[in-house]
Design a protein around this motif. Structure first.
Motif, PDB file in Angstrom:
ATOM      1  N   SER A   1       0.829  -1.209   0.000  1.00  0.00           N
ATOM      2  CA  SER A   1       0.000   0.000   0.000  1.00  0.00           C
ATOM      3  C   SER A   1       0.866   1.261   0.000  1.00  0.00           C
ATOM      4  CB  SER A   1      -0.913   0.012   1.237  1.00  0.00           C
ATOM      5  OG  SER A   1      -0.143   0.241   2.404  1.00  0.00           O
ATOM      6  N   SER A   2       0.278   2.364  -0.416  1.00  0.00           N
ATOM      7  CA  SER A   2       1.001   3.643  -0.419  1.00  0.00           C
ATOM      8  C   SER A   2       1.361   4.051   1.006  1.00  0.00           C
ATOM      9  CB  SER A   2       0.175   4.730  -1.099  1.00  0.00           C
ATOM     10  OG  SER A   2      -1.051   4.912  -0.423  1.00  0.00           O
ATOM     11  N   ASN A   3       0.555   3.639   1.985  1.00  0.00           N
ATOM     12  CA  ASN A   3       0.846   3.924   3.388  1.00  0.00           C
ATOM     13  C   ASN A   3       2.148   3.244   3.828  1.00  0.00           C
ATOM     14  OD1 ASN A   3       0.224   5.025   5.941  1.00  0.00           O
ATOM     15  ND2 ASN A   3      -0.734   3.118   6.588  1.00  0.00           N
ATOM     16  N   ILE A   4       2.340   2.001   3.417  1.00  0.00           N
ATOM     17  CA  ILE A   4       3.575   1.276   3.741  1.00  0.00           C
ATOM     18  C   ILE A   4       4.763   1.922   3.043  1.00  0.00           C
ATOM     19  CG2 ILE A   4       4.818  -0.916   3.408  1.00  0.00           C
ATOM     20  CD1 ILE A   4       2.815  -1.087   5.675  1.00  0.00           C
ATOM     21  N   TRP A   5       4.628   2.245   1.760  1.00  0.00           N
ATOM     22  CA  TRP A   5       5.736   2.869   1.029  1.00  0.00           C
ATOM     23  C   TRP A   5       6.100   4.222   1.616  1.00  0.00           C
ATOM     24  CZ3 TRP A   5       9.097   0.213  -1.286  1.00  0.00           C
ATOM     25  CH2 TRP A   5       8.768  -0.928  -1.987  1.00  0.00           C
ATOM     26  N   SER A   6       5.115   5.001   2.023  1.00  0.00           N
ATOM     27  CA  SER A   6       5.401   6.304   2.646  1.00  0.00           C
ATOM     28  C   SER A   6       6.182   6.120   3.943  1.00  0.00           C
ATOM     29  CB  SER A   6       4.105   7.062   2.931  1.00  0.00           C
ATOM     30  OG  SER A   6       3.474   7.426   1.735  1.00  0.00           O
ATOM     31  N   ALA A   7       5.765   5.145   4.754  1.00  0.00           N
ATOM     32  CA  ALA A   7       6.465   4.882   6.017  1.00  0.00           C
ATOM     33  C   ALA A   7       7.905   4.455   5.753  1.00  0.00           C
ATOM     34  CB  ALA A   7       5.722   3.815   6.818  1.00  0.00           C
ATOM     35  N   ILE A   8       8.126   3.594   4.772  1.00  0.00           N
ATOM     36  CA  ILE A   8       9.479   3.154   4.426  1.00  0.00           C
ATOM     37  C   ILE A   8      10.326   4.346   4.007  1.00  0.00           C
ATOM     38  CG2 ILE A   8      10.835   1.841   2.729  1.00  0.00           C
ATOM     39  CD1 ILE A   8       8.537  -0.277   2.846  1.00  0.00           C
ATOM     40  N   GLU A   9       9.794   5.197   3.141  1.00  0.00           N
ATOM     41  CA  GLU A   9      10.535   6.367   2.661  1.00  0.00           C
ATOM     42  C   GLU A   9      10.873   7.331   3.793  1.00  0.00           C
ATOM     43  OE1 GLU A   9       7.893   7.864  -0.301  1.00  0.00           O
ATOM     44  OE2 GLU A   9       8.499   6.373  -1.791  1.00  0.00           O
ATOM     45  N   GLU A  10      10.005   7.417   4.801  1.00  0.00           N
ATOM     46  CA  GLU A  10      10.205   8.335   5.927  1.00  0.00           C
ATOM     47  C   GLU A  10      10.958   7.690   7.085  1.00  0.00           C
ATOM     48  OE1 GLU A  10       6.243   9.619   6.837  1.00  0.00           O
ATOM     49  OE2 GLU A  10       5.953  10.429   4.804  1.00  0.00           O
ATOM     50  N   GLY A  11      11.286   6.408   6.964  1.00  0.00           N
ATOM     51  CA  GLY A  11      12.015   5.719   8.027  1.00  0.00           C
ATOM     52  C   GLY A  11      11.167   5.439   9.254  1.00  0.00           C
ATOM     53  N   ARG A  12       9.858   5.252   9.044  1.00  0.00           N
ATOM     54  CA  ARG A  12       8.944   4.953  10.149  1.00  0.00           C
ATOM     55  C   ARG A  12       8.543   3.484  10.107  1.00  0.00           C
ATOM     56  NH1 ARG A  12       4.071   6.807   9.577  1.00  0.00           N
ATOM     57  NH2 ARG A  12       4.265   7.375   7.390  1.00  0.00           N
ATOM     58  N   ALA A  13       8.374   2.902  11.282  1.00  0.00           N
ATOM     59  CA  ALA A  13       7.854   1.541  11.380  1.00  0.00           C
ATOM     60  C   ALA A  13       6.377   1.625  11.737  1.00  0.00           C
ATOM     61  CB  ALA A  13       8.612   0.766  12.449  1.00  0.00           C
ATOM     62  N   LEU A  14       5.575   0.733  11.177  1.00  0.00           N
ATOM     63  CA  LEU A  14       4.137   0.699  11.441  1.00  0.00           C
ATOM     64  C   LEU A  14       3.738  -0.686  11.933  1.00  0.00           C
ATOM     65  CD1 LEU A  14       2.727   2.402   8.204  1.00  0.00           C
ATOM     66  CD2 LEU A  14       3.073   3.461  10.438  1.00  0.00           C
ATOM     67  N   ILE A  15       2.879  -0.727  12.932  1.00  0.00           N
ATOM     68  CA  ILE A  15       2.340  -1.994  13.398  1.00  0.00           C
ATOM     69  C   ILE A  15       1.682  -2.699  12.204  1.00  0.00           C
ATOM     70  CG2 ILE A  15       0.661  -3.089  14.951  1.00  0.00           C
ATOM     71  CD1 ILE A  15       3.078  -1.749  16.363  1.00  0.00           C
ATOM     72  N   GLY A  16       1.963  -3.986  12.055  1.00  0.00           N
ATOM     73  CA  GLY A  16       1.417  -4.757  10.948  1.00  0.00           C
ATOM     74  C   GLY A  16       2.386  -4.949   9.796  1.00  0.00           C
ATOM     75  N   MET A  17       3.526  -4.224   9.816  1.00  0.00           N
ATOM     76  CA  MET A  17       4.532  -4.405   8.765  1.00  0.00           C
ATOM     77  C   MET A  17       5.116  -5.810   8.840  1.00  0.00           C
ATOM     78  SD  MET A  17       6.989  -1.054   8.656  1.00  0.00           S
ATOM     79  CE  MET A  17       6.752   0.155   7.359  1.00  0.00           C
ATOM     80  N   THR A  18       5.570  -6.302   7.698  1.00  0.00           N
ATOM     81  CA  THR A  18       6.315  -7.547   7.668  1.00  0.00           C
ATOM     82  C   THR A  18       7.766  -7.255   8.066  1.00  0.00           C
ATOM     83  OG1 THR A  18       7.020  -7.300   5.372  1.00  0.00           O
ATOM     84  CG2 THR A  18       4.882  -8.408   5.773  1.00  0.00           C
ATOM     85  N   GLU A  19       8.526  -8.311   8.300  1.00  0.00           N
ATOM     86  CA  GLU A  19       9.939  -8.122   8.637  1.00  0.00           C
ATOM     87  C   GLU A  19      10.686  -7.406   7.502  1.00  0.00           C
ATOM     88  OE1 GLU A  19      11.289 -12.069   9.559  1.00  0.00           O
ATOM     89  OE2 GLU A  19      10.511 -11.958  11.607  1.00  0.00           O
ATOM     90  N   MET A  20      10.375  -7.761   6.275  1.00  0.00           N
ATOM     91  CA  MET A  20      11.046  -7.134   5.138  1.00  0.00           C
ATOM     92  C   MET A  20      10.735  -5.636   5.074  1.00  0.00           C
ATOM     93  SD  MET A  20      10.803  -8.058   1.131  1.00  0.00           S
ATOM     94  CE  MET A  20      12.231  -7.784   0.113  1.00  0.00           C
ATOM     95  N   GLN A  21       9.463  -5.289   5.251  1.00  0.00           N
ATOM     96  CA  GLN A  21       9.073  -3.880   5.228  1.00  0.00           C
ATOM     97  C   GLN A  21       9.757  -3.101   6.338  1.00  0.00           C
ATOM     98  OE1 GLN A  21       4.882  -4.566   5.573  1.00  0.00           O
ATOM     99  NE2 GLN A  21       4.548  -4.677   3.357  1.00  0.00           N
ATOM    100  N   ALA A  22       9.804  -3.681   7.530  1.00  0.00           N
ATOM    101  CA  ALA A  22      10.441  -3.009   8.664  1.00  0.00           C
ATOM    102  C   ALA A  22      11.936  -2.825   8.422  1.00  0.00           C
ATOM    103  CB  ALA A  22      10.195  -3.797   9.943  1.00  0.00           C
ATOM    104  N   GLN A  23      12.575  -3.829   7.833  1.00  0.00           N
ATOM    105  CA  GLN A  23      14.002  -3.709   7.567  1.00  0.00           C
ATOM    106  C   GLN A  23      14.279  -2.664   6.492  1.00  0.00           C
ATOM    107  OE1 GLN A  23      16.162  -7.352   7.186  1.00  0.00           O
ATOM    108  NE2 GLN A  23      18.057  -6.329   6.681  1.00  0.00           N
TER     109      GLN A  23
END
Length: 93
Positions: A29-51
């Motif tokens: 989702s765009s919400n996940i990509w935005s968090a990745i770009e901003e260096g934020r972790a979100l509850i519900g992310m996978t390990e890959m997304q968090a890394q």
């Protein structure tokens, strides 16, 4: 390149950089990509997304109870991420 085969094999380019646009490979989702770009972790992310968001942890502590695998990712200067069966369940900063 002019790098010895020992170094070339131990540190592969593809292990550290994407060779293709990850947005095309991973339909997150765009919400996940935005968090990745901003260096934020979100509850519900996978390990890959968090890394991708916080980088590789300095240490991982693992506990297995029954069918559940709990991991604590330790970031020396940032905090902790807690996973249950590969999904981010808690953030401590």
């Amino acid at each position: 390149t002019n790098v010895s085969s020992i170094l070339r094999d131990s540190c592969r380019f593809g292990d550290h950089f994407f060779t293709e646009d990850p947005r095309k490979t991973y339909k997150w989702s765009s919400n996940i990509w935005s968090a990745i770009e901003e260096g934020r972790a979100l509850i519900g992310m996978t390990e890959m997304q968090a890394q991708l968001s916080w980088g590789k942890p300095d240490r991982i502590n693992t506990t297995t109870t029954g069918t559940l695998k709990h991991e604590q990712w330790v970031y020396k200067y940032r905090g902790y991420l807690y996973f249950e069966n590969g999904i981010l369940t808690s953030i401590q900063d």
